[in-house]
Write a protein that holds these residues in place. Structure first.
Motif, PDB file in Angstrom:
ATOM      1  N   GLN A   1      -1.651  17.424  -4.033  1.00  0.00           N
ATOM      2  CA  GLN A   1      -1.694  15.691  -4.296  1.00  0.00           C
ATOM      3  C   GLN A   1      -0.669  15.191  -3.424  1.00  0.00           C
ATOM      4  O   GLN A   1      -0.932  13.945  -3.039  1.00  0.00           O
ATOM      5  N   ILE A   2       0.245  15.736  -3.557  1.00  0.00           N
ATOM      6  CA  ILE A   2       1.715  15.074  -2.837  1.00  0.00           C
ATOM      7  C   ILE A   2       1.454  15.113  -1.542  1.00  0.00           C
ATOM      8  O   ILE A   2       1.875  13.809  -0.842  1.00  0.00           O
TER       9      ILE A   2
ATOM     10  N   LYS B   1      -1.888   9.870   3.389  1.00  0.00           N
ATOM     11  CA  LYS B   1      -2.306   8.573   3.454  1.00  0.00           C
ATOM     12  C   LYS B   1      -1.271   7.475   3.962  1.00  0.00           C
ATOM     13  O   LYS B   1      -1.463   6.626   4.472  1.00  0.00           O
ATOM     14  N   GLN B   2      -0.120   7.985   3.495  1.00  0.00           N
ATOM     15  CA  GLN B   2       1.054   7.137   3.952  1.00  0.00           C
ATOM     16  C   GLN B   2       1.118   6.970   5.574  1.00  0.00           C
ATOM     17  O   GLN B   2       1.213   5.940   6.254  1.00  0.00           O
TER      18      GLN B   2
ATOM     19  N   ILE C   1      -1.475  15.073  -0.118  1.00  0.00           N
ATOM     20  CA  ILE C   1      -2.507  14.027   0.371  1.00  0.00           C
ATOM     21  C   ILE C   1      -1.995  12.593   0.282  1.00  0.00           C
ATOM     22  O   ILE C   1      -2.129  11.746   1.235  1.00  0.00           O
ATOM     23  N   GLU C   2      -0.869  12.223  -0.563  1.00  0.00           N
ATOM     24  CA  GLU C   2      -0.459  10.932  -0.719  1.00  0.00           C
ATOM     25  C   GLU C   2       0.332  10.776   0.619  1.00  0.00           C
ATOM     26  O   GLU C   2       0.329   9.736   1.254  1.00  0.00           O
ATOM     27  N   GLU C   3       1.111  11.865   1.287  1.00  0.00           N
ATOM     28  CA  GLU C   3       1.845  11.610   2.240  1.00  0.00           C
ATOM     29  C   GLU C   3       0.964  11.333   3.419  1.00  0.00           C
ATOM     30  O   GLU C   3       1.479  10.646   4.463  1.00  0.00           O
TER      31      GLU C   3
ATOM     32  N   SER D   1       4.553   5.602  -5.685  1.00  0.00           N
ATOM     33  CA  SER D   1       4.191   5.558  -6.913  1.00  0.00           C
ATOM     34  C   SER D   1       3.636   7.055  -7.671  1.00  0.00           C
ATOM     35  O   SER D   1       3.751   7.601  -8.647  1.00  0.00           O
ATOM     36  N   ARG D   2       2.325   6.946  -7.163  1.00  0.00           N
ATOM     37  CA  ARG D   2       1.425   8.306  -7.386  1.00  0.00           C
ATOM     38  C   ARG D   2       2.226   9.676  -7.018  1.00  0.00           C
ATOM     39  O   ARG D   2       2.294  10.528  -7.638  1.00  0.00           O
ATOM     40  N   MET D   3       3.053   9.664  -5.687  1.00  0.00           N
ATOM     41  CA  MET D   3       3.600  10.950  -5.387  1.00  0.00           C
ATOM     42  C   MET D   3       4.983  11.153  -6.494  1.00  0.00           C
ATOM     43  O   MET D   3       4.962  12.284  -6.938  1.00  0.00           O
TER      44      MET D   3
ATOM     45  N   LYS E   1       0.862  -1.248   0.087  1.00  0.00           N
ATOM     46  CA  LYS E   1       0.052   0.068  -0.088  1.00  0.00           C
ATOM     47  C   LYS E   1       0.808   1.192   0.007  1.00  0.00           C
ATOM     48  O   LYS E   1       0.592   2.282  -0.688  1.00  0.00           O
TER      49      LYS E   1
ATOM     50  N   THR F   1       1.086   4.194  -3.042  1.00  0.00           N
ATOM     51  CA  THR F   1       0.779   6.037  -2.707  1.00  0.00           C
ATOM     52  C   THR F   1       2.231   6.425  -3.067  1.00  0.00           C
ATOM     53  O   THR F   1       2.309   7.799  -3.825  1.00  0.00           O
TER      54      THR F   1
END
Length: 339
Positions: free
Chosen positions: A193-194, A200-201, A196-198, A139-141, A133, A137
């Motif tokens: 977005q970066i 999420k992590q 948001i992904e952080e 990869s998206r970042m 997981k 995230t």
């Protein structure tokens, strides 16, 4: 004569019957009086009163029955008022509700434990699930991060173009202004977005920490129960240290933390006051470690610090876990001294 005598006898019998009845009544009253106790209660002013009969207004008070020698024979506790009865019922309902909540919490905890142990075989299985997981995230970042320099370069070029137009005395076109605004918004959205992904992590690591910590304690307890001899402990790759008091446990736990940091070949993923987990082994000669501080089931005043070594699951890793190096590492943990 016979008639008179007969009448006389009937009169005597009636008199005798009356006398006997009176004696019986007196005997009964005496017996009743002998078995009747004095009653004592407190009046409305808090003063103790005693008597053969309790006044009606004190029926619900605490009443003590004493015999002629002053010995207490019976105590009737004070009856509860309507308000007290209602309060007692409410308290009983509340206690019952709390007990039901506690029972449901225990049931859910046991169910969660069962699911956890059935879903994963090792702590590395949980780490693998978490890392998958996190990689997604990440990869998206990376996509957003890689696009930002390109967009910035394009934005800078448009800024230069607009500056050249102004120096040449020309008006900056609406299309150019629109492009600049669009690029500025895209760069801002990419940075958002970066972030948001952080987040999420961070949430993924937080959620998995709960599962990993619980799994570590459940599995470690199973290992402790299985390993009764030194050979069994070596086979299960665990080492145990027992500490007897709080200060000693703090010192030993600090030493154990240093040991894991020094001898583990993989990075520490989680480190709290009660457990440490290093990342999964990637190479056959990697040593990953799990450290936990647990209560002794036999003596609750003692604590057990348990080190569990984890090797790569493939054949070479399993062979390495049976090597002298791993055995010596376990022995070194067992033998290190507290400060």
């Amino acid at each position: 004569m016979l008639k008179i005598k007969h009448s006389y006898n009937k009169s005597n019998k009636l008199t005798l019957l009356i006398i006997l009845s009176l004696y019986a009544i007196l005997f009964t009253l005496q017996s009743f009086a002998g078995n009747t106790y004095m009653k004592c209660w407190k009046n409305s002013e808090g003063v103790t009163e005693c008597g053969n009969r309790v006044p009606r207004e004190y029926y619900n008070q605490r009443i003590r029955s004493i015999d002629s020698r002053g010995i207490t024979r019976n105590i009737k506790e004070r009856g509860k008022t309507r308000e007290e009865l209602i309060a007692a019922q409410e308290a009983e309902k509340k206690a019952k509700a709390l007990q039901e909540i506690e029972d449901e919490t225990k049931r859910r905890k046991k169910m969660r434990d069962d699911i956890l142990l059935k879903t994963y075989l090792t702590v590395d299985d949980i780490l693998a699930s978490m890392n998958n997981k996190l990689d997604l995230t990440a990869s998206r970042m990376d996509i957003f991060k890689e696009s930002i320099p390109v967009k910035k370069q394009k934005f800078d070029n448009l800024v230069k173009k607009a500056a050249n137009m102004e120096r040449a005395g020309k008006k900056v076109t609406d299309n150019l202004i629109s492009e600049l605004n669009a690029l500025r918004t895209e760069i801002k959205n990419n940075k958002l977005q970066i972030k948001i992904e952080e987040n999420k992590q961070a949430n993924i690591k937080k959620e998995y920490r709960v599962d990993i910590e619980r799994f570590v304690f459940l599995k470690t307890r199973q290992l402790i129960n299985k390993a009764k001899t030194k050979q069994e402990k070596e086979k299960l790759h665990i080492a145990l240290i027992t500490c007897s008091d709080k200060n000693q446990c703090i010192d030993v736990w600090k030493q154990a933390n240093k040991f894991v940091t020094e001898f583990s070949n993989t990075d520490i993923v989680y480190q709290t006051d009660t457990f440490i987990v290093s990342d999964s082994p990637e190479k056959s000669n990697d040593i990953s470690m799990t450290l936990s501080l647990q209560a002794d089931e036999i003596d609750d005043k003692k604590k057990i610090i348990v080190l569990n070594l984890r090797c790569h699951p493939e054949r070479k890793g399993r062979e390495f876990c049976s090597s002298d190096k791993v055995k010596n590492t376990l022995s070194a943990f067992n033998n290190f001294n507290t400060p």
